[in-house]
Design an enzyme around this catalytic site. Sequence first.
Site, short mmCIF file in Angstrom:
data_model
loop_
_atom_site.label_atom_id
_atom_site.label_comp_id
_atom_site.label_asym_id
_atom_site.label_seq_id
_atom_site.Cartn_x
_atom_site.Cartn_y
_atom_site.Cartn_z
N LEU A 62 0.87 -1.10 -0.04
CA LEU A 62 0.14 0.00 0.15
C LEU A 62 0.98 1.40 -0.14
CD1 LEU A 62 -2.55 -0.91 2.69
CD2 LEU A 62 -2.79 -1.10 0.31
N LEU A 64 0.97 4.53 1.49
CA LEU A 64 0.38 5.25 2.51
C LEU A 64 0.43 6.87 2.19
CD1 LEU A 64 1.67 2.94 5.41
CD2 LEU A 64 -0.68 2.85 4.06
N LYS A 65 1.31 7.37 1.42
CA LYS A 65 1.19 8.53 1.02
C LYS A 65 -0.06 9.08 0.02
CE LYS A 65 4.97 9.75 3.39
NZ LYS A 65 6.33 10.20 2.86
N HIS A 129 20.00 2.82 14.96
CA HIS A 129 20.02 1.47 14.59
C HIS A 129 20.69 0.64 15.70
CE1 HIS A 129 18.52 1.16 10.27
NE2 HIS A 129 19.02 2.51 10.33
N ASP A 130 20.73 -0.56 15.50
CA ASP A 130 21.10 -1.74 16.43
C ASP A 130 22.32 -1.27 17.25
OD1 ASP A 130 20.60 -4.68 17.22
OD2 ASP A 130 22.71 -4.38 17.14
N ASN A 132 23.52 1.43 17.82
CA ASN A 132 23.56 2.61 18.77
C ASN A 132 22.77 2.06 20.05
OD1 ASN A 132 22.25 4.24 15.77
ND2 ASN A 132 24.23 4.59 16.59
N TYR A 133 22.16 1.25 20.03
CA TYR A 133 21.36 0.76 21.12
C TYR A 133 22.26 0.01 21.74
CZ TYR A 133 17.77 1.56 17.78
OH TYR A 133 16.85 2.37 16.83
N ASP A 159 17.99 -5.70 18.16
CA ASP A 159 16.96 -5.96 17.30
C ASP A 159 16.07 -7.34 17.78
OD1 ASP A 159 17.66 -4.10 15.87
OD2 ASP A 159 18.32 -5.04 14.02
C1 LIG Z 1 15.14 3.10 11.23
C2 LIG Z 1 14.87 4.59 11.06
C3 LIG Z 1 16.07 5.32 11.99
C4 LIG Z 1 14.64 4.96 9.61
O1 LIG Z 1 14.49 6.53 9.55
P1 LIG Z 1 13.88 7.29 8.20
O2 LIG Z 1 14.43 6.42 7.13
O3 LIG Z 1 13.99 8.50 8.40
O4 LIG Z 1 12.14 6.53 8.36
P2 LIG Z 1 10.88 6.92 9.39
O5 LIG Z 1 10.68 6.05 10.20
O6 LIG Z 1 11.33 8.37 9.94
O7 LIG Z 1 9.72 7.30 8.20
C5 LIG Z 1 9.43 6.37 7.35
C6 LIG Z 1 8.74 7.31 5.95
O8 LIG Z 1 8.08 6.34 5.35
C7 LIG Z 1 7.03 6.57 4.88
N1 LIG Z 1 6.28 5.32 4.61
C8 LIG Z 1 6.35 4.17 5.49
N2 LIG Z 1 5.45 3.25 4.91
C9 LIG Z 1 4.98 3.53 3.89
C10 LIG Z 1 4.27 3.20 2.72
N3 LIG Z 1 3.86 1.85 3.10
N4 LIG Z 1 3.97 3.73 1.76
C11 LIG Z 1 4.36 5.17 1.67
N5 LIG Z 1 5.34 5.55 2.43
C12 LIG Z 1 5.38 5.16 3.62
C13 LIG Z 1 6.65 7.41 6.26
O9 LIG Z 1 5.37 7.88 6.05
C14 LIG Z 1 7.70 7.93 6.26
O10 LIG Z 1 7.72 9.23 5.69
P3 LIG Z 1 7.89 10.47 6.13
O11 LIG Z 1 6.85 10.76 7.33
O12 LIG Z 1 7.59 11.59 5.15
O13 LIG Z 1 9.18 10.74 6.63
C15 LIG Z 1 13.45 4.91 11.76
O14 LIG Z 1 12.40 4.32 11.14
C16 LIG Z 1 13.46 4.56 13.22
O15 LIG Z 1 14.07 5.21 14.23
N6 LIG Z 1 12.74 3.71 13.67
C17 LIG Z 1 12.68 3.10 14.96
C18 LIG Z 1 13.64 2.35 15.48
C19 LIG Z 1 13.94 1.26 14.26
O16 LIG Z 1 13.20 0.53 13.72
N7 LIG Z 1 15.42 1.13 14.23
C20 LIG Z 1 15.97 0.14 13.29
C21 LIG Z 1 15.96 -1.04 13.58
S1 LIG Z 1 16.70 -2.34 12.68
C22 LIG Z 1 18.28 -2.14 12.92
O17 LIG Z 1 18.72 -1.52 13.76
C23 LIG Z 1 19.27 -2.83 12.00
O18 LIG Z 1 19.06 -3.66 11.27
O19 LIG Z 1 20.42 -2.34 12.00
#
Ligand SMILES: CC(C)(COP(=O)(O)OP(=O)(O)OC[C@H]1O[C@@H](n2cnc3c(N)ncnc32)[C@H](O)[C@@H]1OP(=O)(O)O)[C@@H](O)C(=O)NCCC(=O)NCCSC(=O)C(=O)O
Length: 357
Positions: A62, A64-65, A129-130, A132-133, A159
């Site tokens: 989907l 979502l935008k 990301h991982d 950092n945690y 993770d």
């Molecule tokens: C991983 C991230 C740093 C990635 O950051 P970003 O790339 O800046 O993504 P964001 O989450 O901020 O935003 C996602 C954007 O995608 C858009 N989005 C999401 N899904 C969709 C769909 N289906 N369609 C259209 N657009 C979409 C959403 O609206 C956001 O747009 P806008 O609103 O327009 O920006 C963050 O998501 C985050 O901090 N997540 C929480 C913790 C996490 O998951 N950490 C990584 C674990 S894995 C890991 O550590 C590892 O493997 O290493």
Amino acid sequence: MLDGIVVLDFSHYLPGPFASWRLAQLGADVIKIEPPSGDRLRPFAGGRLFAAYNAGKKSVALNLKTEEGRDQARRLAARADVLIESFRPGVMARLGLGYDDVRRDNERIIYCSISGFGQQSGRSLLGSHDLNYMALSGLLAQLADERGRPVHPKITLADFIGGMAAAERILAALFARERTGKGAHLDVSLVDGLAAMMAGHFAIEHGGGPKTGLSELSGEVVCYQLYETKDGRYMSLAALEPHFWQRFCEAVGHPEWTEAQWAPARPGEAVYDGLVALFREKTLDEWSAFAEAVDVCLAPVLETGEAKALFADGRLRHLVRLQPGGAWTAAHGPDGQWGGGEPPKVNEHAHLVKGEE
Ligand SMILES: CC(C)(COP(=O)(O)OP(=O)(O)OC[C@H]1O[C@@H](n2cnc3c(N)ncnc32)[C@H](O)[C@@H]1OP(=O)(O)O)[C@@H](O)C(=O)NCCC(=O)NCCSC(=O)C(=O)O
């Protein structure tokens, strides 16, 4: 156990998909909502990492935008028991899919937000990301080499621990919902998952003890130690209880070491030097055979393929999957694919939304 429970999973990468994979193994029906380009994990390692943690799920793509995409997501959320998302805090609300939006049509929803630092903390809005945690929780400093340099692990611990924590909270919320009829918003932070693991270290250090946790478990004593073998491999000896240590000393022909169970594991210390020399007399295979014959908490340090072979042929317990009806079966196929079958192709289950229109 979770037959009939529908999990709508918007999450990417590893933590959220790992959480929903655990729930799928318990029988839940997991529908991934992916952008048309797919989960961000899909391209890595030729898709194999994605396959390992997404097999058995369904995929709906989907955008979502768009209003249409959000509308379809809202309709799926209205029928779901659990929703998982792992975007930066605020992203889902901006899409009109935040907890308050979804709850309006589905007050029983268990809505699990996974983030790096929680929905509201000083660092909430920072990407992370991982690595950092692990760094911030104090865990990485525990994986240091002899010179104190942090060792980069080849697995993303935050993770997976965070994914487990999310699954654990979701199960607790499902249980609470049975009693109260109410859903919940779960705020799961990946750094918190590691902090829970670090609680013992924090307590010991707070009480004036070492910053490396319990010295009996942190590589400082001879009975709980890694030893190099003749062929340059390693054995893990964990003879913590006196009866295991005594049996080990007797089985290797050194009953005189029995009194020295807690001797320091330092070069120049007689018992340690004796053990180092002893382990270098045999190969990993020879020590492994010894470890299976003599019950002393001794095990080889295995490489990935060696460990997989042990699981696959049943010498270690299979990773298992609960089938509808309650039977447990191995969760990996003969080709070594883990997770119970094929992963979905992007949008393979588009009919789940189209059918409603
Ligand atoms: C991983 C991230 C740093 C990635 O950051 P970003 O790339 O800046 O993504 P964001 O989450 O901020 O935003 C996602 C954007 O995608 C858009 N989005 C999401 N899904 C969709 C769909 N289906 N369609 C259209 N657009 C979409 C959403 O609206 C956001 O747009 P806008 O609103 O327009 O920006 C963050 O998501 C985050 O901090 N997540 C929480 C913790 C996490 O998951 N950490 C990584 C674990 S894995 C890991 O550590 C590892 O493997 O290493």
